[in-house]
Design a protein around this motif. Structure first.
Motif, PDB file in Angstrom:
ATOM      1  N   MET A 178       0.836  -1.200   0.000  1.00  0.00           N
ATOM      2  CA  MET A 178       0.000   0.000   0.000  1.00  0.00           C
ATOM      3  C   MET A 178       0.877   1.258   0.000  1.00  0.00           C
ATOM      4  SD  MET A 178      -3.058  -1.158   2.603  1.00  0.00           S
ATOM      5  CE  MET A 178      -1.926  -1.608   3.950  1.00  0.00           C
ATOM      6  N   PRO A 179       0.289   2.428  -0.230  1.00  0.00           N
ATOM      7  CA  PRO A 179       1.075   3.672  -0.271  1.00  0.00           C
ATOM      8  C   PRO A 179       1.840   3.979   1.017  1.00  0.00           C
ATOM      9  CG  PRO A 179      -1.066   4.012  -1.275  1.00  0.00           C
ATOM     10  CD  PRO A 179      -1.098   2.663  -0.661  1.00  0.00           C
ATOM     11  N   ASP A 180       1.384   3.437   2.149  1.00  0.00           N
ATOM     12  CA  ASP A 180       2.080   3.685   3.404  1.00  0.00           C
ATOM     13  C   ASP A 180       3.200   2.673   3.648  1.00  0.00           C
ATOM     14  OD1 ASP A 180       0.602   1.443   3.877  1.00  0.00           O
ATOM     15  OD2 ASP A 180      -0.378   2.174   5.693  1.00  0.00           O
ATOM     16  N   GLY A 181       3.443   1.771   2.701  1.00  0.00           N
ATOM     17  CA  GLY A 181       4.515   0.793   2.846  1.00  0.00           C
ATOM     18  C   GLY A 181       4.070  -0.498   3.497  1.00  0.00           C
ATOM     19  N   ARG A 182       2.837  -0.554   4.023  1.00  0.00           N
ATOM     20  CA  ARG A 182       2.348  -1.782   4.642  1.00  0.00           C
ATOM     21  C   ARG A 182       1.780  -2.724   3.567  1.00  0.00           C
ATOM     22  NH1 ARG A 182       0.667   2.501   8.150  1.00  0.00           N
ATOM     23  NH2 ARG A 182       1.909   2.472  10.071  1.00  0.00           N
ATOM     24  N   ILE A 183       1.478  -3.939   3.999  1.00  0.00           N
ATOM     25  CA  ILE A 183       1.041  -4.986   3.074  1.00  0.00           C
ATOM     26  C   ILE A 183      -0.456  -5.255   3.265  1.00  0.00           C
ATOM     27  CG2 ILE A 183       1.387  -7.348   2.272  1.00  0.00           C
ATOM     28  CD1 ILE A 183       3.782  -5.485   1.854  1.00  0.00           C
ATOM     29  N   ALA A 184      -1.180  -5.318   2.163  1.00  0.00           N
ATOM     30  CA  ALA A 184      -2.594  -5.704   2.191  1.00  0.00           C
ATOM     31  C   ALA A 184      -2.751  -7.032   1.460  1.00  0.00           C
ATOM     32  CB  ALA A 184      -3.457  -4.639   1.526  1.00  0.00           C
ATOM     33  N   LYS A 185      -3.435  -7.964   2.094  1.00  0.00           N
ATOM     34  CA  LYS A 185      -3.752  -9.250   1.467  1.00  0.00           C
ATOM     35  C   LYS A 185      -5.264  -9.311   1.294  1.00  0.00           C
ATOM     36  CE  LYS A 185      -3.363 -14.282   2.040  1.00  0.00           C
ATOM     37  NZ  LYS A 185      -2.906 -15.368   2.941  1.00  0.00           N
ATOM     38  N   LEU A 186      -5.723  -9.232   0.045  1.00  0.00           N
ATOM     39  CA  LEU A 186      -7.143  -9.287  -0.256  1.00  0.00           C
ATOM     40  C   LEU A 186      -7.545 -10.732  -0.481  1.00  0.00           C
ATOM     41  CD1 LEU A 186      -6.293  -6.324  -0.767  1.00  0.00           C
ATOM     42  CD2 LEU A 186      -7.992  -6.238  -2.597  1.00  0.00           C
ATOM     43  N   VAL A 187      -8.459 -11.224   0.346  1.00  0.00           N
ATOM     44  CA  VAL A 187      -8.851 -12.634   0.320  1.00  0.00           C
ATOM     45  C   VAL A 187     -10.319 -12.733  -0.069  1.00  0.00           C
ATOM     46  CG1 VAL A 187      -9.001 -14.784   1.633  1.00  0.00           C
ATOM     47  CG2 VAL A 187      -7.200 -13.119   2.161  1.00  0.00           C
ATOM     48  N   ASP A 188     -10.614 -13.610  -1.042  1.00  0.00           N
ATOM     49  CA  ASP A 188     -11.989 -13.869  -1.481  1.00  0.00           C
ATOM     50  C   ASP A 188     -12.241 -15.361  -1.371  1.00  0.00           C
ATOM     51  OD1 ASP A 188     -14.495 -13.777  -2.495  1.00  0.00           O
ATOM     52  OD2 ASP A 188     -13.938 -12.987  -4.470  1.00  0.00           O
ATOM     53  N   GLY A 189     -13.201 -15.758  -0.519  1.00  0.00           N
ATOM     54  CA  GLY A 189     -13.451 -17.177  -0.301  1.00  0.00           C
ATOM     55  C   GLY A 189     -14.899 -17.461   0.002  1.00  0.00           C
ATOM     56  N   PRO A 190     -15.204 -18.701   0.408  1.00  0.00           N
ATOM     57  CA  PRO A 190     -16.587 -19.096   0.693  1.00  0.00           C
ATOM     58  C   PRO A 190     -17.234 -18.267   1.786  1.00  0.00           C
ATOM     59  CG  PRO A 190     -15.157 -21.017   0.559  1.00  0.00           C
ATOM     60  CD  PRO A 190     -14.268 -19.821   0.558  1.00  0.00           C
ATOM     61  N   ASP A 191     -16.440 -17.726   2.696  1.00  0.00           N
ATOM     62  CA  ASP A 191     -16.984 -16.932   3.802  1.00  0.00           C
ATOM     63  C   ASP A 191     -17.039 -15.449   3.473  1.00  0.00           C
ATOM     64  OD1 ASP A 191     -17.228 -19.244   5.339  1.00  0.00           O
ATOM     65  OD2 ASP A 191     -15.164 -19.073   6.063  1.00  0.00           O
ATOM     66  N   GLY A 192     -16.754 -15.078   2.241  1.00  0.00           N
ATOM     67  CA  GLY A 192     -16.817 -13.675   1.843  1.00  0.00           C
ATOM     68  C   GLY A 192     -15.443 -13.068   1.646  1.00  0.00           C
TER      69      GLY A 192
END
Length: 231
Positions: free
Chosen positions: A147-161
């Protein structure tokens, strides 16, 4: 006595002549070539056994369910046999397409911007061109980016949403957000999930820098950037 002897001789001669005639007839029969005794008999044809004809069994379509597709049309799903499903797509009273999946294969269909997929287990998914494509049922997919702040985002898409797992560059967890708990803050930065129609967007907002923000889809693609202009 003489007459008796003469009578006996005549009888013996007659018997001998008869016996000779019988043996002569037998000799004629035995002298015939082999098979001549059956020469006048009609030939009997040999009949080969016939194999029974097996008629193919007609396939029966067993109705399973009806699925409302992304554009409002309906797919009626039928099971035809083992690993064989078919889905008739209806738009009103017309049937523009039939999806056929055999042997565990996935069947795809496309009509007027509608994409439909018939899975090997008989489930149907669909999306409209330009919309977000659904993920396979029962499976989880994810994408990571910085992300722009240097942190990490993990976008997860699964059976629970859908959810977003936020962590430091070294992997230390800072929290998780989903549609039930759509926002969190850390060190002046805000992370939010927003439902936009059928799409879910991920927002990153720089509270320390005046409110500049970045918008991502769930494939990790940047789809919008907003910069706050100082007065």
């Amino acid at each position: 006595m003489r007459s008796t002897r003469r009578s006996t001789r005549r009888t013996a001669r007659r018997t001998a002549r008869r016996t000779a005639a019988v043996f002569a007839g037998a000799a004629v029969v035995l002298a015939l070539p082999a098979g001549s005794a059956f020469a006048d008999s009609p030939a009997v044809p040999v009949t080969q056994p016939t194999k029974p004809q097996v008629k193919p069994t007609a396939e029966v379509r067993a109705y399973v369910t009806a699925v409302r597709l992304a554009d409002g049309s309906v797919a009626k799903v039928y099971k035809v046999g083992d690993n064989h499903f078919e889905a008739d797509v209806f738009a009103g009273s017309t049937k523009p397409d039939t999806l056929v999946g055999k042997g565990g294969a996935v069947a795809y269909g496309r009509s007027n911007g509608l994409h439909a997929v018939l899975q090997p287990n008989g489930t149907v998914t669909s999306w409209v061109e330009g919309g977000e494509r659904p993920k396979p049922v029962g499976k989880e997919s994810s994408v990571r980016f910085t992300m722009p702040d240097g942190r990490i985002a993990k976008l997860v898409d699964g059976p629970d949403g859908k959810r977003v797992e936020i962590s430091t560059p070294k992997g230390n967890s800072l929290g998780t957000i989903d549609l039930k708990h759509p926002g969190t803050h850390y060190d002046g930065w805000t992370y939010e999930l927003v439902q936009d129609g059928k799409r879910v967007k991920f927002l990153v907002i720089d509270g320390k820098g005046g409110g500049n923000s970045w918008v991502y889809d769930f494939g990790g693609k940047l789809i919008g950037k907003y910069t706050v202009v100082a007065p």
